[in-house]
Design an enzyme around this catalytic site. Structure first.
Site, short mmCIF file in Angstrom:
data_model
loop_
_atom_site.label_atom_id
_atom_site.label_comp_id
_atom_site.label_asym_id
_atom_site.label_seq_id
_atom_site.Cartn_x
_atom_site.Cartn_y
_atom_site.Cartn_z
N HIS A 85 0.92 -1.37 0.04
CA HIS A 85 -0.08 0.15 -0.10
C HIS A 85 1.01 1.24 -0.19
CE1 HIS A 85 -2.98 -2.91 1.93
NE2 HIS A 85 -3.35 -2.52 1.02
N GLU A 139 1.78 3.67 3.04
CA GLU A 139 2.09 3.36 4.35
C GLU A 139 3.85 3.45 4.33
OE1 GLU A 139 -1.68 0.39 4.40
OE2 GLU A 139 0.18 -0.69 4.31
N HIS A 165 3.34 -3.18 6.77
CA HIS A 165 2.38 -2.30 6.69
C HIS A 165 2.01 -1.39 7.80
CE1 HIS A 165 0.22 -4.27 3.28
NE2 HIS A 165 1.00 -5.41 3.62
N GLU A 207 1.25 -4.92 11.06
CA GLU A 207 0.68 -3.84 11.05
C GLU A 207 1.22 -2.97 12.30
OE1 GLU A 207 -1.35 -2.62 8.89
OE2 GLU A 207 -2.34 -4.22 8.11
ZN LIG Z 1 -1.45 -1.91 4.18
#
Ligand SMILES: [Zn+2]
Length: 324
Positions: free
Chosen positions: A51, A54, A145, A209
């Site tokens: 992504h 990020e 991420h 994350e």
């Molecule tokens: Zn992500």
């Protein structure tokens, strides 16, 4: 040279003339490079920017890569770095035509042939080629991420469904050493990069994350010091055993997936709700036409709520505490 600057400006990198210690550098595509010592002890794949907005993990991966390229950090592990979506990174967008992390391992009939689908295939091939050459060595993949929203548990990991294999206590302990406070154990296949490398490349693949997504240069509040320390140890070829370490993350499993079936879907959560917010039993979480989604599970929490997904896709996960 500064690799990340050049990537963000779409300049072709001016590679160092030679790397120290007999290291071999292979460029496998845009934002894709392998660095191989002559006698690697194991194989480590660090991916980020799947992504594009990020940025904290992109900055971390780029700084570690830069140290290797500059000869300040000498790898004894064989390394693959992937900056997943360079064009989305340049535009500070999560994704362009489609969400990359929903496209891995899917047939062409389902993904189409747009830029995101093509990039997912390029990343799959790079990962498979990298790990295919590692034989029986230990293979680790961290896909880094940050999240769209804040989280009650700031740093957590997704442990992709391991099928017939057991969840690995040593790897869960390693995640704790990386600063990960909670691990979500998945019970079915998913179209993510970490599931793909686990299923198809024989790697220990994880999605990490690491806090809330912010633009480049504004990541002072994202604390990555423990992750950085462990990645440095791994790059240097040190494989610690964390099975018995005192620090262990809280474990969760998915109780139910919340799926958006139609345009009538209504999610009864504030847009600002944080990941891992607890939901009381009896709470009406969503409605979709005549369907009602009521929380029944004690200790349930919501993860990745997203009312804007396409019909047929996951609009959130209801998770509950679990043990190994
Ligand atoms: Zn992500």
């Amino acid at each position: 040279m500064n690799y990340l600057e050049q990537l963000l400006h779409a300049q072709s990198p001016d590679w160092p003339a030679g790397l120290p210690g007999g290291l071999r550098l292979s460029v496998l595509g845009e934002g894709l490079l392998a660095i191989e010592p002559a006698a690697p002890v194991f194989d480590l794949f660090i991916s980020c920017g799947i992504h594009g907005n990020e940025t904290a993990p992109i900055e971390l991966a780029a700084s570690l890569l830069q140290e290797v390229l500059d000869g300040q950090l000498l790898p004894r592990a064989r390394l693959l770095f992937a900056f997943g979506n360079p064009e989305a990174m340049r535009r500070n967008e999560r994704y362009l035509d489609d969400d990359l992390n929903r496209l891995f391992g899917k047939p062409r009939e389902q993904t189409g042939d747009g830029p995101a689908a093509q990039r997912a295939r390029e990343l799959e091939q790079a990962a498979c080629a990298f790990f295919a050459a590692s034989g029986s060595r230990w293979k680790l993949h961290y896909d880094l991420h940050t999240a769209i929203r804040g989280s009650k548990i700031e740093q957590f990991a997704i442990y992709p469904f391991p099928h017939e294999q057991a969840f690995d206590a040593g790897e869960i302990g390693r995640l704790a050493a990386c600063g990960i406070e909670a691990v979500l154990l998945q019970s079915k296949a998913s179209p993510t990069f970490s599931y793909y490398t686990r299923r198809h490349c024989g790697a220990h693949g994880f999605t990490l994350e690491l806090g809330k997504a912010r633009p480049f240069g504004q990541n002072q509040e994202v604390r990555l010091d423990k992750l950085e320390a462990e990645l440095r140890r791994l790059i240097a070829g040190e494989q610690r055993d964390y099975r018995a370490s005192a620090a262990q993350p809280t474990l969760f499993k998915v109780a139910r997936e919340l799926v958006k079936h139609s345009d009538a879907f209504v999610l009864h959560l504030d847009d600002a709700v944080e990941n891992f917010t607890e939901l009381a039993a009896g709470y009406l979480l969503a409605e979709d036409g005549a369907q009602r989604f009521v929380v029944e599970e004690p200790g349930a929490r919501i993860v990745f709520p997203n009312r804007k997904v396409k019909n047929g896709l996951r609009a959130g996960l209801l998770v509950v505490p679990t043990t190994l």
